[in-house]
Design a protein around this motif. Structure first.
Motif, PDB file in Angstrom:
ATOM      1  N   LEU A 136       0.877  -1.121   0.034  1.00 44.63           N
ATOM      2  CA  LEU A 136       0.171  -0.036  -0.037  1.00 44.63           C
ATOM      3  C   LEU A 136       0.768   1.259   0.071  1.00 44.63           C
ATOM      4  N   CYS A 137       0.494   2.138  -0.975  1.00 51.39           N
ATOM      5  CA  CYS A 137       1.454   3.453  -0.962  1.00 51.39           C
ATOM      6  C   CYS A 137       0.718   4.167   0.285  1.00 51.39           C
ATOM      7  N   PRO A 138       1.494   5.246   0.711  1.00 48.00           N
ATOM      8  CA  PRO A 138       1.374   6.137   1.825  1.00 48.00           C
ATOM      9  C   PRO A 138      -0.106   6.761   1.676  1.00 48.00           C
ATOM     10  N   THR A 139      -0.545   7.107   0.573  1.00 44.56           N
ATOM     11  CA  THR A 139      -1.761   7.799   0.264  1.00 44.56           C
ATOM     12  C   THR A 139      -3.001   6.814   0.459  1.00 44.56           C
ATOM     13  N   CYS A 140      -2.883   5.719   0.013  1.00 45.25           N
ATOM     14  CA  CYS A 140      -4.011   4.639  -0.033  1.00 45.25           C
ATOM     15  C   CYS A 140      -4.123   4.283   1.397  1.00 45.25           C
ATOM     16  N   ARG A 141      -2.919   4.113   2.190  1.00 42.28           N
ATOM     17  CA  ARG A 141      -2.881   3.809   3.633  1.00 42.28           C
ATOM     18  C   ARG A 141      -3.619   4.569   4.281  1.00 42.28           C
ATOM     19  N   GLN A 142      -3.284   5.779   4.164  1.00 46.38           N
ATOM     20  CA  GLN A 142      -3.891   6.787   5.058  1.00 46.38           C
ATOM     21  C   GLN A 142      -5.404   6.956   4.624  1.00 46.38           C
ATOM     22  N   ALA A 143      -5.856   6.758   3.436  1.00 43.25           N
ATOM     23  CA  ALA A 143      -7.142   6.783   3.059  1.00 43.25           C
ATOM     24  C   ALA A 143      -8.062   5.783   4.009  1.00 43.25           C
ATOM     25  N   ILE A 144      -7.273   4.335   3.610  1.00 42.99           N
ATOM     26  CA  ILE A 144      -7.805   3.266   4.483  1.00 42.99           C
ATOM     27  C   ILE A 144      -8.088   3.423   5.947  1.00 42.99           C
ATOM     28  N   GLU A 145      -7.117   4.152   6.738  1.00 47.37           N
ATOM     29  CA  GLU A 145      -7.040   4.235   8.009  1.00 47.37           C
ATOM     30  C   GLU A 145      -8.262   5.237   8.513  1.00 47.37           C
ATOM     31  N   ILE A 146      -8.166   6.054   7.606  1.00 43.13           N
ATOM     32  CA  ILE A 146      -9.452   7.254   7.874  1.00 43.13           C
ATOM     33  C   ILE A 146     -10.660   6.647   7.779  1.00 43.13           C
ATOM     34  N   LYS A 147     -10.808   5.820   6.473  1.00 42.07           N
ATOM     35  CA  LYS A 147     -12.246   5.394   6.204  1.00 42.07           C
ATOM     36  C   LYS A 147     -12.649   4.299   7.457  1.00 42.07           C
ATOM     37  N   TYR A 148     -11.691   3.578   7.764  1.00 43.14           N
ATOM     38  CA  TYR A 148     -12.259   2.605   8.713  1.00 43.14           C
ATOM     39  C   TYR A 148     -11.643   2.646  10.113  1.00 43.14           C
ATOM     40  N   GLY A 149     -11.025   3.892  10.527  1.00 38.67           N
ATOM     41  CA  GLY A 149     -11.010   4.360  11.573  1.00 38.67           C
ATOM     42  C   GLY A 149      -9.730   3.585  12.582  1.00 38.67           C
ATOM     43  N   LEU A 150      -8.610   3.067  11.447  1.00 39.00           N
ATOM     44  CA  LEU A 150      -7.548   2.364  11.848  1.00 39.00           C
ATOM     45  C   LEU A 150      -6.432   3.019  12.534  1.00 39.00           C
ATOM     46  N   ASN A 151      -6.423   4.116  12.382  1.00 35.38           N
ATOM     47  CA  ASN A 151      -5.160   4.915  12.915  1.00 35.38           C
ATOM     48  C   ASN A 151      -5.426   5.354  14.483  1.00 35.38           C
ATOM     49  N   LYS A 152      -6.275   5.067  15.030  1.00 33.83           N
ATOM     50  CA  LYS A 152      -6.704   5.452  16.591  1.00 33.83           C
ATOM     51  C   LYS A 152      -5.667   4.446  17.373  1.00 33.83           C
ATOM     52  N   LYS A 153      -4.868   5.172  18.181  1.00 32.45           N
ATOM     53  CA  LYS A 153      -3.973   4.374  19.280  1.00 32.45           C
ATOM     54  C   LYS A 153      -4.678   3.924  20.073  1.00 32.45           C
ATOM     55  N   LYS A 154      -4.609   2.415  20.239  1.00 30.60           N
ATOM     56  CA  LYS A 154      -5.398   1.945  21.307  1.00 30.60           C
ATOM     57  C   LYS A 154      -4.323   0.763  21.995  1.00 30.60           C
ATOM     58  N   GLY A 155      -3.008   0.984  21.697  1.00 24.96           N
ATOM     59  CA  GLY A 155      -1.923   0.002  22.384  1.00 24.96           C
ATOM     60  C   GLY A 155      -1.797  -1.092  21.408  1.00 24.96           C
ATOM     61  N   GLY A 156      -0.784  -1.762  21.827  1.00 24.86           N
ATOM     62  CA  GLY A 156      -0.415  -3.034  20.901  1.00 24.86           C
ATOM     63  C   GLY A 156       0.426  -2.545  19.537  1.00 24.86           C
ATOM     64  N   ASN A 157       0.593  -3.445  18.804  1.00 23.93           N
ATOM     65  CA  ASN A 157       1.353  -3.210  17.502  1.00 23.93           C
ATOM     66  C   ASN A 157       0.751  -2.580  16.416  1.00 23.93           C
ATOM     67  N   GLU A 158       1.197  -1.310  16.137  1.00 22.14           N
ATOM     68  CA  GLU A 158       0.493  -0.596  15.071  1.00 22.14           C
ATOM     69  C   GLU A 158       0.450  -1.087  13.654  1.00 22.14           C
ATOM     70  N   ASN A 159       1.579  -2.227  13.600  1.00 24.44           N
ATOM     71  CA  ASN A 159       1.734  -2.544  12.195  1.00 24.44           C
ATOM     72  C   ASN A 159       0.850  -4.052  12.069  1.00 24.44           C
ATOM     73  N   VAL A 160       0.028  -4.314  13.012  1.00 23.46           N
ATOM     74  CA  VAL A 160      -0.934  -5.636  12.866  1.00 23.46           C
ATOM     75  C   VAL A 160      -2.091  -5.026  12.080  1.00 23.46           C
TER      76      VAL A 160
END
Length: 63
Positions: free
Chosen positions: A39-63
């Motif tokens: 995933l390129c940085p632009t698409c990764r960011q769009a996916i994180e925003i769309k699905y709320g995946l970039n919120k820090k809740k602990g754990g490994n952010e690469n999972v």
């Protein structure tokens, strides 16, 4: 042999590296280049925003 990585969503070029030839590389490669996907940085960011995946809740952010 080269491995080229492109974005699985938009097809943008991400990187290209040289690697050792394997026994079956010619069957897997086109014009001596194998293609991998990521995933390129632009698409990764769009996916994180769309699905709320970039919120820090602990754990490994690469999972």
């Amino acid at each position: 042999m080269k491995i080229k990585t492109v974005c699985a969503w938009c097809g943008a070029f991400i990187s290209e590296t040289n690697c050792l030839e394997t026994k079956n590389f010619q069957a897997l490669a086109k014009d001596e280049v194998m293609v991998s996907h990521g995933l390129c940085p632009t698409c990764r960011q769009a996916i994180e925003i769309k699905y709320g995946l970039n919120k820090k809740k602990g754990g490994n952010e690469n999972v």
